[in-house]
Design an enzyme around this catalytic site. Structure first.
Site, short mmCIF file in Angstrom:
data_model
loop_
_atom_site.label_atom_id
_atom_site.label_comp_id
_atom_site.label_asym_id
_atom_site.label_seq_id
_atom_site.Cartn_x
_atom_site.Cartn_y
_atom_site.Cartn_z
N HIS A 4 -2.13 -5.42 1.57
CA HIS A 4 -3.44 -6.05 1.34
C HIS A 4 -3.21 -7.48 0.90
O HIS A 4 -2.25 -7.77 0.18
CB HIS A 4 -4.20 -5.31 0.22
CG HIS A 4 -5.38 -6.10 -0.30
ND1 HIS A 4 -6.62 -6.03 0.30
CD2 HIS A 4 -5.49 -7.01 -1.31
CE1 HIS A 4 -7.45 -6.86 -0.34
NE2 HIS A 4 -6.78 -7.46 -1.32
N LYS A 31 0.83 -1.22 0.00
CA LYS A 31 0.00 0.00 0.00
C LYS A 31 0.86 1.27 0.00
O LYS A 31 2.07 1.22 0.28
CB LYS A 31 -0.93 -0.03 1.21
CG LYS A 31 -1.99 -1.14 1.16
CD LYS A 31 -2.94 -1.03 2.36
CE LYS A 31 -4.04 -2.07 2.32
NZ LYS A 31 -4.99 -1.90 3.47
N TYR A 91 -12.48 -1.97 -3.94
CA TYR A 91 -12.97 -2.15 -2.57
C TYR A 91 -14.50 -2.14 -2.47
O TYR A 91 -15.04 -1.88 -1.40
CB TYR A 91 -12.39 -1.07 -1.65
CG TYR A 91 -11.04 -1.41 -1.04
CD1 TYR A 91 -10.81 -2.63 -0.40
CD2 TYR A 91 -9.99 -0.49 -1.05
CE1 TYR A 91 -9.59 -2.93 0.19
CE2 TYR A 91 -8.76 -0.78 -0.47
CZ TYR A 91 -8.57 -2.01 0.16
OH TYR A 91 -7.36 -2.29 0.76
N ASN A 97 -1.95 0.23 6.93
CA ASN A 97 -1.44 -1.05 7.44
C ASN A 97 -0.57 -1.80 6.42
O ASN A 97 -0.38 -3.01 6.50
CB ASN A 97 -2.59 -1.92 7.97
CG ASN A 97 -3.63 -2.21 6.91
OD1 ASN A 97 -3.46 -1.88 5.75
ND2 ASN A 97 -4.72 -2.84 7.32
N GLU A 132 -9.60 -10.51 -7.71
CA GLU A 132 -8.63 -9.43 -7.53
C GLU A 132 -7.45 -9.54 -8.50
O GLU A 132 -6.94 -8.53 -8.98
CB GLU A 132 -8.13 -9.41 -6.07
CG GLU A 132 -9.25 -9.02 -5.10
CD GLU A 132 -8.82 -9.00 -3.64
OE1 GLU A 132 -9.64 -8.62 -2.80
OE2 GLU A 132 -7.65 -9.36 -3.33
#
Ligand code: UDP
Ligand code: MG
Length: 136
Positions: free
Chosen positions: A118, A12, A52, A115, A129
């Site tokens: 993913h 990310k 998302y 965080n 995905e």
């Protein structure tokens, strides 16, 4: 019985920005994952919203999509025996403050939103995905 499979991983924006991509890729390799595909992309917000979509009813959806589209990300197809669950285990809990020692989110995550990584949460979502980023 063998269950060699693929999963989608994203490094990310917070981790790419801190130049942690190589270190995180090495963690995957050290843990037996093969990086089959890899590319750096900077999503439009509309693309992050599509990625998302399962979270569209959540209060954090808008911030999440702003964040994922805020800078470059590294998307990868990882391969290993039971790759989906193995990657979830290596990543650790969604909130870095709850993630176990040795997990990527514990090591690199800043907060629940930043965080660092993913990972697909099921084999069905892994296929969806992977196609989202790599369908030819
Ligand atoms: N997230 C957030 N606030 C929350 C819950 C989740 O910002 O209260 C973000 C977080 O970055 C997480 C992403 O939304 O990685 C997707 O949430 P999910 O529950 O799918 O967690 P994950 O599968 O990434 O562990
Ligand atoms: Mg998830």
């Amino acid at each position: 019985m063998s269950n060699y499979e693929q999963t989608l991983s994203i490094i990310k924006p917070d981790a790419v920005e801190r130049n942690l991509s190589e270190e995180i890729k090495n963690e995957f390799k050290k843990n037996g994952f093969k990086i089959k595909e890899e590319k750096k992309v900077h999503l439009e917000k509309s693309e992050a919203e599509k990625f998302y979509l399962v979270h569209q009813s959540k209060p954090f959806y808008n911030d999440l999509c702003d964040y994922l589209s805020s800078g470059p990300i590294i998307v990868m197809v990882l391969e290993k025996e039971n790759a989906v669950i193995a990657n979830r285990e290596l990543m650790g809990a969604t909130n870095p403050s709850e993630a176990r020692d040795g997990t990527l989110r514990k090591k690199y995550g800043i907060s629940i939103d930043k965080n660092s990584v993913h990972g697909s949460d099921s084999t069905d979502n892994a296929r969806i995905e992977i196609d989202f980023f790599f369908k030819k």
